[in-house]
Scaffold this motif. Structure first.
Motif, PDB file in Angstrom:
ATOM      1  N   TYR A   1       0.820  -1.220   0.000  1.00 54.41           N
ATOM      2  CA  TYR A   1       0.000   0.000   0.000  1.00 54.41           C
ATOM      3  C   TYR A   1       0.850   1.266   0.000  1.00 54.41           C
ATOM      4  N   LEU A   2       2.092   1.159   0.480  1.00 56.96           N
ATOM      5  CA  LEU A   2       2.958   2.332   0.537  1.00 56.96           C
ATOM      6  C   LEU A   2       4.055   2.313  -0.527  1.00 56.96           C
ATOM      7  N   PHE A   3       4.209   1.190  -1.217  1.00 57.89           N
ATOM      8  CA  PHE A   3       5.279   1.088  -2.211  1.00 57.89           C
ATOM      9  C   PHE A   3       5.094   2.142  -3.302  1.00 57.89           C
ATOM     10  N   GLY A   4       6.161   2.895  -3.558  1.00 59.56           N
ATOM     11  CA  GLY A   4       6.108   3.924  -4.588  1.00 59.56           C
ATOM     12  C   GLY A   4       5.485   5.222  -4.140  1.00 59.56           C
ATOM     13  N   SER A   5       5.108   5.318  -2.868  1.00 60.91           N
ATOM     14  CA  SER A   5       4.490   6.550  -2.380  1.00 60.91           C
ATOM     15  C   SER A   5       5.553   7.605  -2.102  1.00 60.91           C
ATOM     16  N   GLU A   6       5.111   8.848  -1.964  1.00 61.90           N
ATOM     17  CA  GLU A   6       6.013   9.956  -1.664  1.00 61.90           C
ATOM     18  C   GLU A   6       5.521  10.695  -0.430  1.00 61.90           C
ATOM     19  N   SER A   7       6.440  11.290   0.271  1.00 61.28           N
ATOM     20  CA  SER A   7       6.102  11.990   1.505  1.00 61.28           C
ATOM     21  C   SER A   7       5.353  13.282   1.210  1.00 61.28           C
ATOM     22  N   LEU A   8       4.397  13.593   2.088  1.00 60.78           N
ATOM     23  CA  LEU A   8       3.704  14.888   2.052  1.00 60.78           C
ATOM     24  C   LEU A   8       3.965  15.689   3.328  1.00 60.78           C
ATOM     25  N   SER A   9       5.035  15.335   4.044  1.00 62.45           N
ATOM     26  CA  SER A   9       5.346  16.028   5.289  1.00 62.45           C
ATOM     27  C   SER A   9       5.597  17.511   5.026  1.00 62.45           C
ATOM     28  N   GLN A  10       5.113  18.342   5.952  1.00 59.85           N
ATOM     29  CA  GLN A  10       5.381  19.774   5.887  1.00 59.85           C
ATOM     30  C   GLN A  10       6.703  20.136   6.551  1.00 59.85           C
ATOM     31  N   ILE A  11       7.218  19.236   7.394  1.00 59.00           N
ATOM     32  CA  ILE A  11       8.371  19.531   8.239  1.00 59.00           C
ATOM     33  C   ILE A  11       9.550  18.662   7.831  1.00 59.00           C
ATOM     34  N   ALA A  12      10.739  19.270   7.784  1.00 64.51           N
ATOM     35  CA  ALA A  12      11.961  18.531   7.501  1.00 64.51           C
ATOM     36  C   ALA A  12      13.040  18.948   8.487  1.00 64.51           C
ATOM     37  N   VAL A  13      13.823  17.980   8.950  1.00 64.18           N
ATOM     38  CA  VAL A  13      14.978  18.239   9.805  1.00 64.18           C
ATOM     39  C   VAL A  13      16.225  18.119   8.943  1.00 64.18           C
ATOM     40  N   LEU A  14      17.119  19.084   9.067  1.00 64.07           N
ATOM     41  CA  LEU A  14      18.312  19.125   8.240  1.00 64.07           C
ATOM     42  C   LEU A  14      19.379  18.154   8.721  1.00 64.07           C
ATOM     43  N   PHE A  15      19.958  17.422   7.778  1.00 68.23           N
ATOM     44  CA  PHE A  15      21.230  16.737   8.006  1.00 68.23           C
ATOM     45  C   PHE A  15      22.244  17.378   7.071  1.00 68.23           C
ATOM     46  N   ASP A  16      23.119  18.199   7.610  1.00 62.00           N
ATOM     47  CA  ASP A  16      24.131  18.895   6.813  1.00 62.00           C
ATOM     48  C   ASP A  16      25.333  17.969   6.647  1.00 62.00           C
ATOM     49  N   GLY A  17      25.377  17.258   5.534  1.00 61.37           N
ATOM     50  CA  GLY A  17      26.414  16.273   5.310  1.00 61.37           C
ATOM     51  C   GLY A  17      27.810  16.869   5.269  1.00 61.37           C
ATOM     52  N   LYS A  18      27.947  18.031   4.669  1.00 64.28           N
ATOM     53  CA  LYS A  18      29.257  18.664   4.580  1.00 64.28           C
ATOM     54  C   LYS A  18      29.794  19.011   5.968  1.00 64.28           C
ATOM     55  N   THR A  19      28.923  19.559   6.812  1.00 67.23           N
ATOM     56  CA  THR A  19      29.349  19.897   8.169  1.00 67.23           C
ATOM     57  C   THR A  19      29.621  18.640   8.984  1.00 67.23           C
ATOM     58  N   ALA A  20      28.797  17.613   8.786  1.00 67.34           N
ATOM     59  CA  ALA A  20      28.998  16.369   9.524  1.00 67.34           C
ATOM     60  C   ALA A  20      30.351  15.749   9.198  1.00 67.34           C
ATOM     61  N   MET A  21      30.728  15.752   7.936  1.00 60.31           N
ATOM     62  CA  MET A  21      32.021  15.199   7.547  1.00 60.31           C
ATOM     63  C   MET A  21      33.171  16.021   8.135  1.00 60.31           C
ATOM     64  N   LYS A  22      32.957  17.314   8.223  1.00 61.93           N
ATOM     65  CA  LYS A  22      33.988  18.185   8.785  1.00 61.93           C
ATOM     66  C   LYS A  22      34.142  17.953  10.288  1.00 61.93           C
ATOM     67  N   MET A  23      33.021  17.729  10.983  1.00 66.75           N
ATOM     68  CA  MET A  23      33.061  17.561  12.435  1.00 66.75           C
ATOM     69  C   MET A  23      33.483  16.147  12.836  1.00 66.75           C
ATOM     70  N   ASN A  24      33.291  15.176  11.959  1.00 65.48           N
ATOM     71  CA  ASN A  24      33.590  13.795  12.299  1.00 65.48           C
ATOM     72  C   ASN A  24      35.101  13.558  12.307  1.00 65.48           C
ATOM     73  N   ASN A  25      35.600  12.923  13.363  1.00 67.24           N
ATOM     74  CA  ASN A  25      37.031  12.656  13.454  1.00 67.24           C
ATOM     75  C   ASN A  25      37.344  11.169  13.385  1.00 67.24           C
ATOM     76  N   LYS A  26      36.415  10.378  12.846  1.00 63.46           N
ATOM     77  CA  LYS A  26      36.597   8.937  12.756  1.00 63.46           C
ATOM     78  C   LYS A  26      36.635   8.494  11.302  1.00 63.46           C
ATOM     79  N   ALA A  27      37.437   7.509  11.029  1.00 63.32           N
ATOM     80  CA  ALA A  27      37.424   6.902   9.695  1.00 63.32           C
ATOM     81  C   ALA A  27      36.223   5.980   9.550  1.00 63.32           C
ATOM     82  N   TYR A  28      35.824   5.358  10.669  1.00 58.94           N
ATOM     83  CA  TYR A  28      34.668   4.475  10.690  1.00 58.94           C
ATOM     84  C   TYR A  28      33.785   4.867  11.875  1.00 58.94           C
ATOM     85  N   GLY A  29      32.609   4.261  11.920  1.00 59.48           N
ATOM     86  CA  GLY A  29      31.721   4.537  13.055  1.00 59.48           C
ATOM     87  C   GLY A  29      31.161   5.933  13.049  1.00 59.48           C
ATOM     88  N   PHE A  30      30.888   6.465  11.852  1.00 57.73           N
ATOM     89  CA  PHE A  30      30.392   7.842  11.762  1.00 57.73           C
ATOM     90  C   PHE A  30      29.080   8.029  12.507  1.00 57.73           C
TER      91      PHE A  30
END
Length: 307
Positions: free
Chosen positions: A1-30
């Motif tokens: 029933y949900l396969f192929g559906s798309e979100s209609l959420s009004q709200i989104a939380v940001l994941f800033d990948g560029k900043t996360a990579m900059k702040m991360n000090n691990k090669a693994y276990g991000f």
């Protein structure tokens, strides 16, 4: 029933990948440790507040057809895409900046002056008759309100004598920008309270005029609003039980949730409302703006389709 559906959420939380990579000090276990605790806790609090919410990457802000009405900036002290956020709000969207570090990045736009930061205090939210604390200590910014409106207070002790501004709302172009001046993510993970969810609901109500989806009758239901083949779908998930207890590995009984009402914003009166997977056609009421459906029982999960 949900396969192929798309979100209609009004709200989104940001994941800033560029900043996360900059702040991360691990090669693994991000995805381990405190780097993501803030965003995880914020997502949990929004889900427990019955908000249909997505996570987006910073690259999605370049999409001219971005459909979200509210973007939440979690408690990171660095961002790679501040200008894109400001353009989003100036064009009519709403921003919610959370955390002692993140709000410092938007001090001017928030319409406040941050005069100091109080270190590691327990933060109480609400009034003297209905308040809650978050589970861990947090830094909280002291702010002087300039052009913003102070929308809610926080207290740093249980006798309500040490008052700080918890939430402000300010206009920004055609949109709005709001700030929560303490961290709620890790605090919510380690100390979930109904009052914290109520605080989130009150905050969202100040930034979104009318919700797309409301559930009445139980706090223990997570929701998601989606669209499939032109039809709106409401996903209801029974989240009662000790899901967040790390010492509970399994449990063999989930109590049903009874007598709930689901209200969905619909431009036109649906021809029919169907509950899946039972393929059961439901009675409903339409007031010209919202379609209301009553469910006697939610066992585990249901999908309500509005045709």
């Amino acid at each position: 029933y949900l396969f192929g559906s798309e979100s209609l959420s009004q709200i989104a939380v940001l994941f800033d990948g560029k900043t996360a990579m900059k702040m991360n000090n691990k090669a693994y276990g991000f995805f381990e440790g405190s780097l993501l605790d803030g965003i995880n806790g914020i997502l949990q609090c929004f889900a427990d507040s019955q908000q249909s919410v997505d996570v987006i990457g910073e690259w999605e802000l370049d999409n001219p057809a971005l459909r979200y009405k509210l973007i939440v900036v979690p408690e990171w002290s660095e961002l790679s895409c501040k200008d894109k956020f400001l353009a989003f709000a100036e064009n009519g969207g709403s921003l919610l900046i959370i955390g002692s570090g993140a709000t410092k990045l938007f001090e001017k736009e928030l319409g406040v002056s941050i005069t100091d930061t109080v270190k590691q205090k327990r933060v109480f939210i609400g009034d003297k008759y209905d308040y809650c604390s978050f589970g861990e200590l947090s830094d909280i910014n002291e702010v002087k309100v300039l052009t913003a409106v102070a929308a809610e207070n926080a207290f740093l002790n249980s006798d309500f004598s040490d008052i700080h501004t918890a939430l402000t709302v300010n206009g920004l172009g055609k949109g709005k920008i709001a700030g929560i001046y303490f961290d709620i993510g890790q605090q919510y993970i380690n100390g979930r309270t109904a009052g914290a969810c109520d605080f989130v609901k009150r905050t969202v109500s100040k930034l979104l005029q009318k919700p797309e989806l409301t559930v009445i009758g139980s706090r223990n239901i997570e929701v998601a609003l989606r669209r499939n083949c032109g039809k709106k779908e409401v996903v209801l998930l029974n989240c009662s039980g000790p899901h967040s207890d790390p010492n509970t590995f399994t449990y063999d009984e989930l109590l049903p949730i009874c007598n709930i009402t689901v209200k969905v914003k619909t431009e036109n009166k649906p021809e029919k409302v169907v509950r899946q997977p039972e393929n059961l056609q439901l009675d409903f009421e339409w007031d010209g703006e919202y379609t209301a459906v009553k469910l006697e029982k939610l066992e585990i999960m249901s999908v309500i389709t509005l045709d």
